[in-house]
Design an enzyme around this catalytic site. Structure first.
Site, PDB file in Angstrom:
ATOM      1  CB  SER A  40      41.031  34.244  44.385  1.00  0.00           C
ATOM      2  OG  SER A  40      41.125  34.064  43.293  1.00  0.00           O
ATOM      3  CG  LEU A  41      40.623  27.834  45.298  1.00  0.00           C
ATOM      4  CD1 LEU A  41      39.658  27.154  44.187  1.00  0.00           C
ATOM      5  CD2 LEU A  41      41.910  27.463  45.558  1.00  0.00           C
ATOM      6  CG  HIS A  71      41.409  37.547  40.143  1.00  0.00           C
ATOM      7  ND1 HIS A  71      40.106  37.323  40.365  1.00  0.00           N
ATOM      8  CD2 HIS A  71      42.200  36.814  41.008  1.00  0.00           C
ATOM      9  CE1 HIS A  71      40.037  36.201  41.206  1.00  0.00           C
ATOM     10  NE2 HIS A  71      41.245  36.058  41.283  1.00  0.00           N
ATOM     11  CD  GLN A 117      46.155  28.822  41.469  1.00  0.00           C
ATOM     12  OE1 GLN A 117      45.127  29.329  41.305  1.00  0.00           O
ATOM     13  NE2 GLN A 117      47.051  28.439  40.448  1.00  0.00           N
ATOM     14  NE  ARG A 138      37.636  30.551  40.325  1.00  0.00           N
ATOM     15  CZ  ARG A 138      39.009  30.925  40.871  1.00  0.00           C
ATOM     16  NH1 ARG A 138      39.959  29.963  41.442  1.00  0.00           N
ATOM     17  NH2 ARG A 138      39.282  32.097  41.386  1.00  0.00           N
ATOM     18  CD  GLN A 183      36.774  35.061  42.696  1.00  0.00           C
ATOM     19  OE1 GLN A 183      37.236  34.111  42.002  1.00  0.00           O
ATOM     20  NE2 GLN A 183      36.394  34.606  43.865  1.00  0.00           N
TER      21      GLN A 183
END
Length: 294
Positions: free
Chosen positions: A88-89, A195, A9, A113, A244
Site C-alpha cells: 500500500s503506502l 482500498h 500503515q 495521499r 491502488q
C-alpha cells in the site's frame, strides 16, 4: 535475487527514526527537508509524539515513508535491490528507493495521499475488518452477497484477508464470515475504508497530483499492488499508483510472483517486521531479514 520490501500503515512506533537522525548526517538532512516540505515538525511527532499522534493518517503515512526511505538511503552501496515492492503506502517508499521518484516528490505525494484519504474517510462512516482462517474465494463470495459496499482490500497472506466498506456492510459481512467458519472476523481501529470504492474522491485528487509529477525509469522493477507483476515503465507505474487507492492490495500474489521471478531473499526496509512474517506464510522457503545499517 534480493527483493527489498517496504511496509505500509500500521508499522509506526513511538521514537521511530530517532536513531537514524542521531547517527547519520544524511538522515538528519533528509528529516529537516521533510519538516520544511510538510510545514510542520514531523520529526517531533515521530521522535517524541504519543501513539495517538502517530495514528493520525496525515502523520502515519509520511512518518513510515520517511523511516523507510531514509533507511534505504543511509544503507549506501549495500542497498542493491534486484526488485522492490511495497504494501500500500510502502509502494511510494519502494519507488523512491529504486529511483522512479525523487525524495521530495515522493514525500509530497504521500502527504497529499494521506490528506485525500482522510477527507474521503470523513464523507461516509466506513471501516475495515481482518478475516482469518478462510479461503480467499469464500470471503470474496460472501462480500459479493452483502448489501452495501464491502470488498476484499488486502490479500495479506493465505488465510488472512482484510475487507473494507461501509460500517453496516462490514458488520453484516463479519457475521456471515464467522458463520462460514472464519477463525476471526475483527473490525479494525482504522479511519475508513481504504482500498475500496469509498476512496474514489481520494483517487481523483491523487490522480491529478501523480499526473503532474515526473517519474523516471527505475533502477529495477517494482511489483505493484494492483498488477502484482514486474513494472518498469513510468507511465504504467503512475496508472497503477492511482488505481491502488480503490483497488485491493494483492500482497500474496505479488510475493508469489517475485518468488516465481527468482526472489530468494526478502529484506524489509522500514519500521517493524510485519512483511517478513507475511512473506514466510506466503512462501515458507523464502529467506527474510530486516535491513542492516553499518
Amino acid at each position: 535475487m534480493n527483493a527489498y520490501i517496504f511496509p505500509g500503515q500500521g508499522a509506526q512506533f513511538v521514537g521511530m527514526g530517532l536513531d537514524l537522525y542521531e547517527k547519520y548526517p544524511l538522515a538528519q538532512k533528509m528529516f529537516e527537508t521533510a519538516n520544511e516540505i510538510l510545514d510542520f515538525s514531523i520529526t517531533d511527532l515521530m521522535f517524541e509524539g504519543t501513539p495517538e499522534d502517530l495514528k493520525e493518517t496525515k502523520v502515519t503515512q509520511p512518518a513510515i515513508f520517511l523511516h523507510s526511505v531514509i533507511m534505504s538511503k543511509v544503507m549506501g552501496d549495500s542497498f542493491k535491490p534486484d526488485m522492490v515492492a511495497g504494501h500500500s503506502l510502502g509502494e511510494f517508499s519502494a519507488l523512491v528507493a529504486n529511483g522512479a521518484l525523487n525524495f521530495e516528490d515522493g514525500l509530497k505525494l504521500v502527504f497529499q495521499r494521506a490528506m485525500a484519504m482522510q477527507k474521503a474517510c470523513e464523507i461516509q462512516p466506513s471501516t475495515m475488518a481482518a478475516v482469518l482462517g478462510l479461503d480467499d474465494a469464500i470471503v470474496e463470495k460472501i462480500c459479493a452477497e452483502i448489501p452495501g459496499i464491502v470488498v476484499p482490500a488486502n490479500y495479506n497472506c493465505p488465510g488472512q484477508l482484510v475487507i473494507s466498506g461501509d460500517v453496516d456492510a462490514i458488520n453484516a459481512a463479519c457475521e456471515k464470515l464467522k458463520e462460514a467458519g472464519a477463525r476471526r472476523a475483527l473490525v479494525l481501529p482504522v479511519g475508513g475504508a481504504f482500498h475500496s470504492p469509498l476512496m474514489e474522491p481520494a483517487r481523483e485528487e491523487l490522480a491529478a497530483a501523480i499526473e503532474n509529477t515526473v517519474f523516471n525509469i527505475p533502477s529495477c522493477a517494482i511489483y505493484q499492488n494492483v498488477p502484482t507483476t514486474a513494472v518498469n515503465d513510468p507511465e504504467a507505474i503512475k496508472a497503477n499508483l492511482i488505481a491502488q487507492l480503490t483497488a485491493p492490495v494483492k500482497w500474496t500474489q505479488s510475493v508469489q510472483q517475485m518468488v516465481a521471478d527468482g526472489a530468494t531473499l526478502f529484506t524489509e526496509v522500514g519500521p517493524g517486521k510485519v512483511l517478513q512474517g507475511l512473506v514466510k506464510k506466503i512462501h515458507p522457503g523464502a529467506e527474510t531479514m530486516s535491513a542492516e545499517l553499518e
